[in-house]
Each structure stands twice: as structure tokens, then as C-alpha cells.
Motif scaffolding. Structure first.
Motif, PDB file in Angstrom:
ATOM      1  N   THR A 204      26.759  23.126  -0.824  1.00  0.00           N
ATOM      2  CA  THR A 204      27.668  22.586  -1.803  1.00  0.00           C
ATOM      3  C   THR A 204      28.935  22.830  -1.168  1.00  0.00           C
ATOM      4  OG1 THR A 204      26.476  21.807  -3.519  1.00  0.00           O
ATOM      5  CG2 THR A 204      28.117  22.477  -4.108  1.00  0.00           C
ATOM      6  N   ASP A 205      29.969  22.516  -1.401  1.00  0.00           N
ATOM      7  CA  ASP A 205      31.507  23.365  -1.050  1.00  0.00           C
ATOM      8  C   ASP A 205      32.054  23.597  -2.892  1.00  0.00           C
ATOM      9  OD1 ASP A 205      31.919  21.659   1.443  1.00  0.00           O
ATOM     10  OD2 ASP A 205      32.205  19.929   1.184  1.00  0.00           O
ATOM     11  N   TYR A 206      32.457  24.755  -2.083  1.00  0.00           N
ATOM     12  CA  TYR A 206      34.462  24.862  -3.361  1.00  0.00           C
ATOM     13  C   TYR A 206      34.705  24.099  -3.900  1.00  0.00           C
ATOM     14  CZ  TYR A 206      31.442  29.612  -2.041  1.00  0.00           C
ATOM     15  OH  TYR A 206      30.391  30.888  -1.746  1.00  0.00           O
ATOM     16  N   GLU A 207      34.930  24.535  -5.188  1.00  0.00           N
ATOM     17  CA  GLU A 207      36.263  23.133  -5.399  1.00  0.00           C
ATOM     18  C   GLU A 207      37.126  24.261  -5.839  1.00  0.00           C
ATOM     19  OE1 GLU A 207      34.840  21.503  -9.401  1.00  0.00           O
ATOM     20  OE2 GLU A 207      32.574  20.373  -8.333  1.00  0.00           O
ATOM     21  N   GLY A 208      38.882  23.893  -4.918  1.00  0.00           N
ATOM     22  CA  GLY A 208      39.349  24.236  -5.919  1.00  0.00           C
ATOM     23  C   GLY A 208      40.563  25.565  -5.061  1.00  0.00           C
ATOM     24  N   ASP A 209      40.605  26.357  -5.732  1.00  0.00           N
ATOM     25  CA  ASP A 209      40.813  27.853  -5.676  1.00  0.00           C
ATOM     26  C   ASP A 209      39.562  28.397  -5.719  1.00  0.00           C
ATOM     27  OD1 ASP A 209      43.629  26.993  -4.118  1.00  0.00           O
ATOM     28  OD2 ASP A 209      43.969  27.592  -6.714  1.00  0.00           O
ATOM     29  N   SER A 210      38.390  28.828  -5.535  1.00  0.00           N
ATOM     30  CA  SER A 210      37.470  28.863  -5.783  1.00  0.00           C
ATOM     31  C   SER A 210      36.491  29.080  -4.876  1.00  0.00           C
ATOM     32  CB  SER A 210      36.009  28.566  -6.689  1.00  0.00           C
ATOM     33  OG  SER A 210      35.751  27.104  -6.450  1.00  0.00           O
ATOM     34  N   ILE A 211      37.516  29.107  -3.676  1.00  0.00           N
ATOM     35  CA  ILE A 211      36.653  30.109  -2.267  1.00  0.00           C
ATOM     36  C   ILE A 211      36.860  31.416  -2.570  1.00  0.00           C
ATOM     37  CG2 ILE A 211      36.832  30.028   0.317  1.00  0.00           C
ATOM     38  CD1 ILE A 211      38.091  26.841   0.177  1.00  0.00           C
ATOM     39  N   PRO A 212      35.983  32.512  -1.806  1.00  0.00           N
ATOM     40  CA  PRO A 212      35.939  33.367  -2.168  1.00  0.00           C
ATOM     41  C   PRO A 212      36.868  34.163  -1.182  1.00  0.00           C
ATOM     42  CG  PRO A 212      33.667  32.778  -2.434  1.00  0.00           C
ATOM     43  CD  PRO A 212      34.070  32.134  -1.453  1.00  0.00           C
ATOM     44  N   GLU A 213      37.384  35.084  -1.703  1.00  0.00           N
ATOM     45  CA  GLU A 213      38.642  36.068  -0.979  1.00  0.00           C
ATOM     46  C   GLU A 213      38.523  36.109   0.304  1.00  0.00           C
ATOM     47  OE1 GLU A 213      42.304  39.127  -0.606  1.00  0.00           O
ATOM     48  OE2 GLU A 213      40.641  39.282  -2.262  1.00  0.00           O
ATOM     49  N   GLN A 214      37.043  36.615   1.319  1.00  0.00           N
ATOM     50  CA  GLN A 214      36.445  36.954   1.847  1.00  0.00           C
ATOM     51  C   GLN A 214      36.544  36.318   3.475  1.00  0.00           C
ATOM     52  OE1 GLN A 214      34.918  37.490  -1.209  1.00  0.00           O
ATOM     53  NE2 GLN A 214      33.010  39.046  -0.727  1.00  0.00           N
ATOM     54  N   VAL A 215      36.204  34.832   2.743  1.00  0.00           N
ATOM     55  CA  VAL A 215      36.456  33.541   3.691  1.00  0.00           C
ATOM     56  C   VAL A 215      37.457  33.263   3.423  1.00  0.00           C
ATOM     57  CG1 VAL A 215      33.763  34.221   4.362  1.00  0.00           C
ATOM     58  CG2 VAL A 215      34.210  32.298   2.114  1.00  0.00           C
ATOM     59  N   ARG A 216      38.232  32.847   3.101  1.00  0.00           N
ATOM     60  CA  ARG A 216      38.875  31.992   2.675  1.00  0.00           C
ATOM     61  C   ARG A 216      39.906  31.481   3.179  1.00  0.00           C
ATOM     62  NH1 ARG A 216      42.368  33.798  -2.638  1.00  0.00           N
ATOM     63  NH2 ARG A 216      40.188  33.316  -3.311  1.00  0.00           N
ATOM     64  N   ASP A 217      40.077  32.358   4.367  1.00  0.00           N
ATOM     65  CA  ASP A 217      40.711  32.049   5.516  1.00  0.00           C
ATOM     66  C   ASP A 217      39.977  31.537   6.787  1.00  0.00           C
ATOM     67  OD1 ASP A 217      39.448  34.604   6.267  1.00  0.00           O
ATOM     68  OD2 ASP A 217      40.922  34.838   7.540  1.00  0.00           O
ATOM     69  N   ARG A 218      39.027  31.162   6.689  1.00  0.00           N
ATOM     70  CA  ARG A 218      37.372  30.547   8.017  1.00  0.00           C
ATOM     71  C   ARG A 218      36.766  29.223   7.246  1.00  0.00           C
ATOM     72  NH1 ARG A 218      34.197  33.997   8.759  1.00  0.00           N
ATOM     73  NH2 ARG A 218      34.198  35.321   7.584  1.00  0.00           N
ATOM     74  N   TYR A 219      37.413  29.814   6.089  1.00  0.00           N
ATOM     75  CA  TYR A 219      36.286  28.725   5.453  1.00  0.00           C
ATOM     76  C   TYR A 219      36.784  27.167   5.770  1.00  0.00           C
ATOM     77  CZ  TYR A 219      33.251  25.855   1.284  1.00  0.00           C
ATOM     78  OH  TYR A 219      32.567  25.429   1.338  1.00  0.00           O
ATOM     79  N   LYS A 220      35.140  26.017   5.393  1.00  0.00           N
ATOM     80  CA  LYS A 220      35.534  24.753   6.326  1.00  0.00           C
ATOM     81  C   LYS A 220      34.668  24.165   5.252  1.00  0.00           C
ATOM     82  CE  LYS A 220      34.146  21.680  10.279  1.00  0.00           C
ATOM     83  NZ  LYS A 220      33.859  21.841  11.979  1.00  0.00           N
ATOM     84  N   LYS A 221      34.698  22.925   5.274  1.00  0.00           N
ATOM     85  CA  LYS A 221      33.762  22.412   3.585  1.00  0.00           C
ATOM     86  C   LYS A 221      33.006  21.513   4.742  1.00  0.00           C
ATOM     87  CE  LYS A 221      37.089  20.984   0.618  1.00  0.00           C
ATOM     88  NZ  LYS A 221      37.888  19.442  -0.238  1.00  0.00           N
ATOM     89  N   GLY A 222      31.885  22.099   3.841  1.00  0.00           N
ATOM     90  CA  GLY A 222      30.427  21.129   4.677  1.00  0.00           C
ATOM     91  C   GLY A 222      29.604  22.171   5.517  1.00  0.00           C
ATOM     92  N   SER A 223      29.930  23.666   5.809  1.00  0.00           N
ATOM     93  CA  SER A 223      29.729  24.225   6.265  1.00  0.00           C
ATOM     94  C   SER A 223      29.593  25.393   5.344  1.00  0.00           C
ATOM     95  CB  SER A 223      30.827  25.052   7.661  1.00  0.00           C
ATOM     96  OG  SER A 223      30.766  23.957   8.305  1.00  0.00           O
ATOM     97  N   ILE A 224      28.847  26.298   6.289  1.00  0.00           N
ATOM     98  CA  ILE A 224      28.272  27.583   4.962  1.00  0.00           C
ATOM     99  C   ILE A 224      29.071  29.459   5.854  1.00  0.00           C
ATOM    100  CG2 ILE A 224      26.314  29.438   4.825  1.00  0.00           C
ATOM    101  CD1 ILE A 224      25.488  26.360   5.890  1.00  0.00           C
ATOM    102  N   ALA A 225      29.918  29.384   5.006  1.00  0.00           N
ATOM    103  CA  ALA A 225      30.876  31.100   6.109  1.00  0.00           C
ATOM    104  C   ALA A 225      29.872  31.840   5.346  1.00  0.00           C
ATOM    105  CB  ALA A 225      31.800  30.596   4.721  1.00  0.00           C
ATOM    106  N   LEU A 226      29.973  32.969   6.331  1.00  0.00           N
ATOM    107  CA  LEU A 226      29.547  34.191   6.960  1.00  0.00           C
ATOM    108  C   LEU A 226      30.757  35.338   7.123  1.00  0.00           C
ATOM    109  CD1 LEU A 226      26.907  33.558   9.793  1.00  0.00           C
ATOM    110  CD2 LEU A 226      26.922  33.611   7.253  1.00  0.00           C
TER     111      LEU A 226
END
Length: 320
Positions: A204-226
């Protein structure tokens, strides 16, 4: 001897043998096995044995028929592709765990990736395990190439029967392939990360600015960041540069998982580019999606392992 005394008369008769001979002797065991006079075997006649045999044949036939009927009714209620109980409230749960490779089956209790950069034999087991794990992706029978908006959701809807084909091309380009020993011979080991299989689960995608800082610059919707980092502060200082392949993590088009022939489980890799020499580094890797919860106690959404890069003469046995 006084007449009329029954005790004395009994003793006299037994002594003379006249009454003792008339006492009936108990049946012996041999006579119980086979009594010729009565025509019985084990106390039963042939007719009795036949009757009891027919009774038990009928009884156990009906009992077996009842059992098979109940089993058939039960099996008809099951879906061969989906567990009877899964999801929230079951032992399977709804939160995936994270696994890693290479994990040596011959030493299942160890989570340490220990090798000597100057000794090919030390990292040979890890390379072989990587080869074995990735060999299943060479078989593309029953799979399809998923381009654009195509995904395993199409198969879940019943539009296709084949799962999406997973390619290892990105790993080869990044130097994580059998050609270079998955980076071990260069002191830059590659580690596979994958989520365990949960029927029907998808990120499930993160909404708005809720993306964790550790993966914020690499996060892609629909995927699982590591994200991988040192477990403790000293480990965080020494883990060095970590490269994620692909940078966005595990592509979400390979979800949701369901039972399909030759299903290709999606994976990602992390490459440790600048590990310190002769020092153990404790590593913690986490998977990020809005519906992934991290629980250290039950190891949900994360995994721990150690990396120990040695740089010494293979003949030197003084250092552990």
C-alpha cells in the motif's frame, strides 16, 4: 471310624481314589486351541468363525466408506490454490517478514556472512548458494513479460494464468551476478532481500508526506523500498556505502502473490561497497510500505545478519 461324619468319609473316599477320579479336570490350553470332540478352534466352531468374519467385513467396510465420504466432503470445501485460513487473525497474518540470501543450509543457526577476500574457498559456499537460489529464474515456462501497467493483479482477476516474469538483468548490470562471484571476490558482497509470501498481499502506498525519511529519496509508488543500516551506532559508522538494486526496491507489479505454476518471487539486492576489513558489522535491513509494520521481537518487516570481511593470508590461522 464313626459313621455319620461327613468330613472323615470325604477324606477316606479321596484316599481310596474312588471320588477323586470323578472330579472333572480343567481344559488345557491345547484343548482350547483345538477341541476335536466339540469341533472348535479357539472356542468357536467353523460356523461361528464364519459369522463373526462376515460381520467384521461388513462393519469395517461401512466404517471405511463413512470415513472416505467425510474426507471427500471436506476436501471439496478446500481451494487447492488458497489456504483455508489466511489473513488477519490467523497464524499467517497480514504483515510480511523479510528474508535474505545467501543463507547456508548446512549451518542454519548462523546469520554471519564471513569470507576472506584473498581466499576463494571461503566465499565459494555463498556464491554457490546464490547460484542455486537464482537458478529458478532461468525457467521462464508458464510466465509472461509484464510491461507498462501489467501486473500480477491481472492474474488475480482471472485475466491471465501466468505470473509476471522476473528479470535478473538489473543485478548483472550492477555487478551482482555469477560472472563476478556476486561481488565477493571484490570485497563488495551482494545480498538478496525478499518478502515472504502472503496470499493476496500487495504493498500500500504512503500518503502525502508520510514516506519515511530513510527511503524518501528512493521511494516509488507501488513498490517496496528497502533500507539497510548498522544495528548499533558503531555498526552504523562502519557499514559504509550501500547500493540498492534496483534503487526503488522490490517492484510492486509482482503482487499480489497467489499460487501459480512457476511463480517468480520478486527480489532486490543490496551491495556493500565499502565494508571495513577484519571487522564484524551487524546489519539490519527493513522493508517499507504503508502496510508493513516493523516488529523487532517477532522480526516482522525486517531482518538481521552480520557481514565479516577478512583480508588476510589464507595460510594465517591465527585470526578467527
Amino acid at each position: 471310624m464313626a459313621k455319620g461324619n461327613p468330613i472323615e468319609e470325604q477324606n477316606q473316599l479321596m484316599a481310596n481314589g474312588s471320588k477323586a477320579d470323578t472330579v472333572e479336570q480343567p481344559e488345557g490350553f491345547k484343548k482350547f486351541l483345538y477341541n476335536k470332540e466339540a469341533g472348535t478352534v479357539l472356542g468357536r466352531t467353523a460356523k461361528s468363525w464364519m459369522q463373526i468374519t462376515v460381520f467384521y467385513i461388513i462393519f469395517y467396510t461401512l466404517l471405511a466408506g463413512f470415513w472416505v465420504g467425510c474426507l471427500a466432503i471436506f476436501l471439496n470445501t478446500l481451494d487447492p490454490k488458497v489456504p483455508r485460513f489466511y489473513g488477519k487473525g490467523t497464524i499467517i497474518g497480514v504483515n510480511p517478514g523479510l528474508g535474505y540470501q545467501p543463507w547456508i543450509k548446512e549451518n542454519p543457526d548462523s546469520t554471519m556472512i564471513k569470507f576472506n577476500i584473498r581466499d576463494p574457498e571461503s566465499y565459494s559456499p555463498f556464491v554457490k548458494q546464490m547460484d542455486s537460489y537464482l537458478s529458478k529464474y532461468e525457467n521462464t515456462n508458464g510466465t509472461r513479460k509484464c510491461d507498462g501497467t501489467m501486473s500480477n493483479k491481472d492474474a488475480a482477476k482471472g485475466d491471465f494464468e501466468e505470473s509476471c516474469q522476473f528479470s535478473l538483468a538489473d543485478f548483472e548490470k550492477a555487478g551482482c551476478s555469477a560472472k563476478n562471484g556476486y561481488g565477493f571476490k571484490d570485497g563488495k558482497p551482494c545480498v538478496i532481500l525478499s518478502l515472504n509470501r502472503l496470499i493476496g498481499w500487495e504493498p500500500t502506498d504512503y500518503e502525502g508526506d508520510s514516506i519515511p525519511e530513510q527511503v524518501r529519496d528512493r521511494y516509488k509508488k507501488g513498490s517496496i523500498a528497502l533500507h539497510c543500516d548498522g544495528t548499533n551506532n558503531p555498526d552504523k559508522e562502519h557499514i559504509g556505502k550501500v547500493t540498492y538494486i534496483p534503487s526503488s526496491g522490490i517492484d510492486g507489479k509482482y503482487y499480489p502473490y497467489q499460487v501459480m505454476d512457476n511463480y517468480h518471487q520478486p527480489i532486490a539486492m543490496v551491495k556493500f561497497d565499502s565494508l571495513p576489513r577484519n571487522q564484524v558489522v551487524l546489519v539490519e535491513c527493513r522493508a517499507f510500505a504503508s502496510n508493513i509494520v516493523h516488529d523487532i521481537t517477532s522480526r516482522l518487516g525486517l531482518v538481521h545478519f552480520e557481514v565479516y570481511l577478512q583480508d588476510k593470508d589464507p595460510k594465517d590461522k591465527t585470526t578467527a
